[in-house]
Design a protein around this motif. Structure first.
Motif, mmCIF file in Angstrom:
data_model
loop_
_atom_site.group_PDB
_atom_site.id
_atom_site.type_symbol
_atom_site.label_atom_id
_atom_site.label_comp_id
_atom_site.label_asym_id
_atom_site.label_seq_id
_atom_site.Cartn_x
_atom_site.Cartn_y
_atom_site.Cartn_z
ATOM 1 N N ARG A 130 21.238 19.637 -56.521
ATOM 2 C CA ARG A 130 20.588 20.700 -55.751
ATOM 3 C C ARG A 130 20.286 21.905 -56.638
ATOM 4 O O ARG A 130 19.203 22.500 -56.587
ATOM 5 C CB ARG A 130 21.498 21.094 -54.599
ATOM 6 C CG ARG A 130 20.878 22.031 -53.577
ATOM 7 C CD ARG A 130 21.918 22.926 -52.920
ATOM 8 N NE ARG A 130 22.552 23.794 -53.911
ATOM 9 C CZ ARG A 130 21.968 24.881 -54.413
ATOM 10 N NH1 ARG A 130 20.746 25.226 -54.027
ATOM 11 N NH2 ARG A 130 22.595 25.626 -55.307
ATOM 12 N N LYS A 146 19.000 14.618 -49.333
ATOM 13 C CA LYS A 146 18.879 15.625 -48.274
ATOM 14 C C LYS A 146 19.014 17.025 -48.847
ATOM 15 O O LYS A 146 18.219 17.921 -48.536
ATOM 16 C CB LYS A 146 19.939 15.377 -47.201
ATOM 17 C CG LYS A 146 19.647 14.183 -46.307
ATOM 18 C CD LYS A 146 20.882 13.717 -45.551
ATOM 19 C CE LYS A 146 21.488 14.782 -44.682
ATOM 20 N NZ LYS A 146 22.662 14.260 -43.933
ATOM 21 N N ALA A 147 20.006 17.228 -49.721
ATOM 22 C CA ALA A 147 20.242 18.551 -50.294
ATOM 23 C C ALA A 147 19.090 18.984 -51.199
ATOM 24 O O ALA A 147 18.676 20.156 -51.183
ATOM 25 C CB ALA A 147 21.551 18.550 -51.083
ATOM 26 N N HIS A 179 21.298 2.915 -46.053
ATOM 27 C CA HIS A 179 21.804 4.292 -45.998
ATOM 28 C C HIS A 179 20.685 5.328 -46.154
ATOM 29 O O HIS A 179 20.640 6.307 -45.420
ATOM 30 C CB HIS A 179 22.842 4.521 -47.101
ATOM 31 C CG HIS A 179 24.150 3.873 -46.848
ATOM 32 N ND1 HIS A 179 25.013 4.268 -45.836
ATOM 33 C CD2 HIS A 179 24.769 2.844 -47.483
ATOM 34 C CE1 HIS A 179 26.104 3.514 -45.863
ATOM 35 N NE2 HIS A 179 25.981 2.640 -46.847
ATOM 36 N N ARG A 191 25.418 6.166 -49.968
ATOM 37 C CA ARG A 191 25.789 7.397 -49.270
ATOM 38 C C ARG A 191 25.553 8.614 -50.155
ATOM 39 O O ARG A 191 25.058 9.654 -49.688
ATOM 40 C CB ARG A 191 27.253 7.333 -48.834
ATOM 41 C CG ARG A 191 27.488 6.448 -47.634
ATOM 42 C CD ARG A 191 26.938 7.073 -46.350
ATOM 43 N NE ARG A 191 27.637 8.308 -46.023
ATOM 44 C CZ ARG A 191 27.055 9.492 -45.861
ATOM 45 N NH1 ARG A 191 25.746 9.615 -45.987
ATOM 46 N NH2 ARG A 191 27.767 10.560 -45.566
ATOM 47 N N GLN A 209 21.838 9.310 -50.371
ATOM 48 C CA GLN A 209 21.354 9.868 -49.110
ATOM 49 C C GLN A 209 21.649 11.367 -49.021
ATOM 50 O O GLN A 209 20.756 12.172 -48.718
ATOM 51 C CB GLN A 209 21.996 9.140 -47.930
ATOM 52 C CG GLN A 209 21.545 9.642 -46.567
ATOM 53 C CD GLN A 209 22.267 8.937 -45.437
ATOM 54 O OE1 GLN A 209 23.417 8.520 -45.589
ATOM 55 N NE2 GLN A 209 21.605 8.797 -44.301
ATOM 56 N N GLU A 210 22.893 11.734 -49.293
ATOM 57 C CA GLU A 210 23.274 13.141 -49.161
ATOM 58 C C GLU A 210 22.670 14.008 -50.263
ATOM 59 O O GLU A 210 22.301 15.168 -50.022
ATOM 60 C CB GLU A 210 24.799 13.276 -49.142
ATOM 61 C CG GLU A 210 25.451 12.642 -47.925
ATOM 62 C CD GLU A 210 24.861 13.176 -46.617
ATOM 63 O OE1 GLU A 210 24.669 14.403 -46.482
ATOM 64 O OE2 GLU A 210 24.563 12.351 -45.727
ATOM 65 N N THR A 211 22.552 13.452 -51.470
ATOM 66 C CA THR A 211 21.922 14.200 -52.550
ATOM 67 C C THR A 211 20.442 14.422 -52.251
ATOM 68 O O THR A 211 19.908 15.517 -52.454
ATOM 69 C CB THR A 211 22.085 13.449 -53.884
ATOM 70 O OG1 THR A 211 23.469 13.226 -54.140
ATOM 71 C CG2 THR A 211 21.494 14.242 -55.034
ATOM 72 N N GLU A 249 15.407 9.063 -46.482
ATOM 73 C CA GLU A 249 15.478 10.193 -47.404
ATOM 74 C C GLU A 249 14.745 9.944 -48.721
ATOM 75 O O GLU A 249 14.458 10.897 -49.454
ATOM 76 C CB GLU A 249 16.943 10.542 -47.717
ATOM 77 C CG GLU A 249 17.688 11.231 -46.601
ATOM 78 C CD GLU A 249 18.054 10.296 -45.451
ATOM 79 O OE1 GLU A 249 18.118 10.763 -44.298
ATOM 80 O OE2 GLU A 249 18.280 9.093 -45.716
ATOM 81 N N VAL A 283 26.091 16.092 -55.523
ATOM 82 C CA VAL A 283 25.124 16.788 -54.682
ATOM 83 C C VAL A 283 24.829 18.185 -55.197
ATOM 84 O O VAL A 283 23.668 18.574 -55.335
ATOM 85 C CB VAL A 283 25.643 16.853 -53.228
ATOM 86 C CG1 VAL A 283 24.687 17.667 -52.356
ATOM 87 C CG2 VAL A 283 25.832 15.450 -52.656
#
Length: 511
Positions: A136, A197-198, A231, A190, A193-195, A235, A132
């Protein structure tokens, strides 16, 4: 003589022609970058080391977007290695292709080259060994105006203005055990998804491509896409597809019908996307980025000249998978382009892999010439001519028998209609190895059209289906006039040569 009829009605359309459908791919692999697009000291190199002869061919071919820097390479890549003064950049090993990466060419160089080539950048990030924060940070470095650590570092490195990269790949082929940092679908879903978002917290205007299956034959195909999108659906904007095809054991008929498999692959991924959308009650639409596709002869990959996993020596930009493409390969590539165009309502991005030297439509030699491979021509014609709306065709064709796909249409086609210019373009392949095809194109609701140009790529008079373009004979395979294409009783009539991919251009006759 075989026969085929195509019925075209201007009111039956699929979608607008997505300009990103005509993309390509530059990976730090083999000689794609080094001695491909970049070769300081070459007689045709500019002051930045960009080969002007290669750049001229790229502009002629007309790709609209280019994916960079990988590919398998990106799953072990540290993007920071490719910025800053070239003399200070570290030399690294690349485990993906068992080579040495000098990092003489990196992000700034590619951005400058892409401006020269007039292409959009599709940047891939490393989600194999990284995560992530590194992703970012790269978006901040590339796209933030200034006043922060990473954006000010970009400015210090010579780029005052942001690169404004809008299209990003969230890793590469992480479903594959060969991939550095291979993950399960749940692990990757997962992380993606988190990457995502960031990255969008840094720049909410970017578009993101999640990793799909590496090919339709993967044991996790279908379930991988379903899990990843469960997941990350909200995004991401696209999910990727990859597919490579080759002729096996002289079975040319099945090879020429591989677009049937490509059609089925695309439609399977569309079904999975839409199932996740329905189950999750999502309102947005996720589409497809077919960001690796081509003919690739993978037999003999692990050899001294084509090292992959077995090579014991670490070499700097060795020759890797530099396939020489024939007439047959070019016709197959033409049918793949037809398939992508027919599915342009959902396949909104596509990248032929790769651009130069590595299974590429353009070849170059170190210190020497650059030339067009046979597969250059269908890409160039479609990228230049496909404008406006994709038309939904009704095709009735004689059949050819194949071992892998049963009976398939001898004729494969796609077409576009540009209302603004009054231009209709038909892209049509004759898969038959021996028989010409008597083609009729029935035009409905298109007014008084006239044929303005008709060309074909087929076996040259002094060649055979294996004829290819070589450095010593760079023009053996090319587009040539298709004689006899004309309007008869309101329909287009033409005779398609055996083993051919043809383009018929029409426009509204002006009184």
């Amino acid at each position: 003589m075989s026969h085929a009829r195509i019925t075209i009605d201007r009111d039956y359309t699929i979608a607008d022609v997505p300009r990103r459908l005509f993309g390509s791919f530059v990976e730090h692999m083999g000689r794609c970058v080094y001695t491909g697009i970049y070769e300081p000291g070459h007689p045709q190199a500019d002051e930045r080391g960009f080969r002007k002869d290669v750049l001229s061919l790229v502009k002629e071919m007309g790709p609209t977007v280019i994916r960079y820097p990988g590919g398998n390479f990106v799953s072990g890549y540290l993007w920071e290695d490719g910025v800053g003064p070239a003399a200070d950049r570290p030399v690294r090993i690349d485990g993906a292709w068992h080579t040495i990466e000098t990092n003489a060419f990196g992000l700034h160089e590619f951005v400058d080259w892409a401006k020269e080539a007039d292409v959009e950048i599709m940047e891939a990030i490393n989600l194999g060994t990284r995560g992530v924060e590194e992703a970012r940070a790269l978006v901040e470095y590339a796209n933030h105006p200034g006043g922060t650590y990473w954006s000010d570092l970009r400015r210090k490195n010579g780029a005052a203005d942001p690169f404004d990269i809008k299209l990003w790949c969230l890793g590469n082929e992480l479903d594959g055990p060969w991939q550095i940092g291979h993950k399960t679908a749940a692990e990757y879903g997962r992380l993606a998804q988190e990457t995502a978002k960031a990255m969008k917290l840094v720049d909410d205007s970017i578009e993101l491509v999640a990793v799909g299956s590496s090919n339709r034959g993967m044991p996790t195909f279908g379930t991988w896409e379903h899990t990843v999108l469960t997941h990350a659906y909200d995004e991401v904007d696209y999910i990727s597809m990859h597919a490579y095809y080759q002729e096996h054991d002289g079975d040319a008929e099945s090879f020429l019908a591989e677009a049937v498999e490509m059609d089925a692959f695309i439609e399977g991924v569309v079904a999975t996307i839409d199932a996740v959308k329905a189950a999750g009650k999502h309102t947005k639409q996720v589409d497809i980025s077919f960001d690796e596709w081509n003919v690739w002869y993978q037999s003999g990959l692990d050899t001294e000249d084509q090292p992959h996993q077995v090579s014991k020596s670490w070499r700097t930009h060795p020759r890797l998978i530099e396939d020489t493409y024939s007439v047959t390969d070019a016709v197959v590539v033409g049918t793949f382009l037809n398939s992508l165009l027919r599915h342009g309502d959902r396949v909104r991005i596509a990248n032929q892999a790769q651009l130069v030297n590595v299974i590429a439509p353009i070849r170059s030699e170190e210190g020497g010439a650059a030339w067009r491979q046979s597969t250059f021509w269908p890409f160039e014609r479609m990228a230049r001519l496909a404008r406006g709306q994709i038309l939904r065709l009704a095709v009735s064709s004689s059949q050819i028998s194949t071992k892998r796909y049963g009976d398939v249409d001898a004729v494969d086609a796609a077409a576009t209609w540009d209302e603004e210019t009054g231009r209709l373009v038909v892209f049509v392949a004759n898969r038959s190895l021996e028989e010409s095809n008597d083609l009729t194109v029935d035009l409905r609701g298109l007014g008084n059209l006239r044929v303005t140009n008709a060309e074909t790529l087929t076996i040259p008079e002094d060649g055979d289906r294996f004829t290819a373009n070589l450095e010593s004979a760079p023009d053996s395979v090319r587009m040539v006039p298709l004689p006899g294409a004309e309007i008869v009783d309101g329909a287009v009539r033409a005779s398609l040569p055996p083993l051919s991919w043809s383009v018929i251009e029409l426009e509204v006759a002006r009184s």
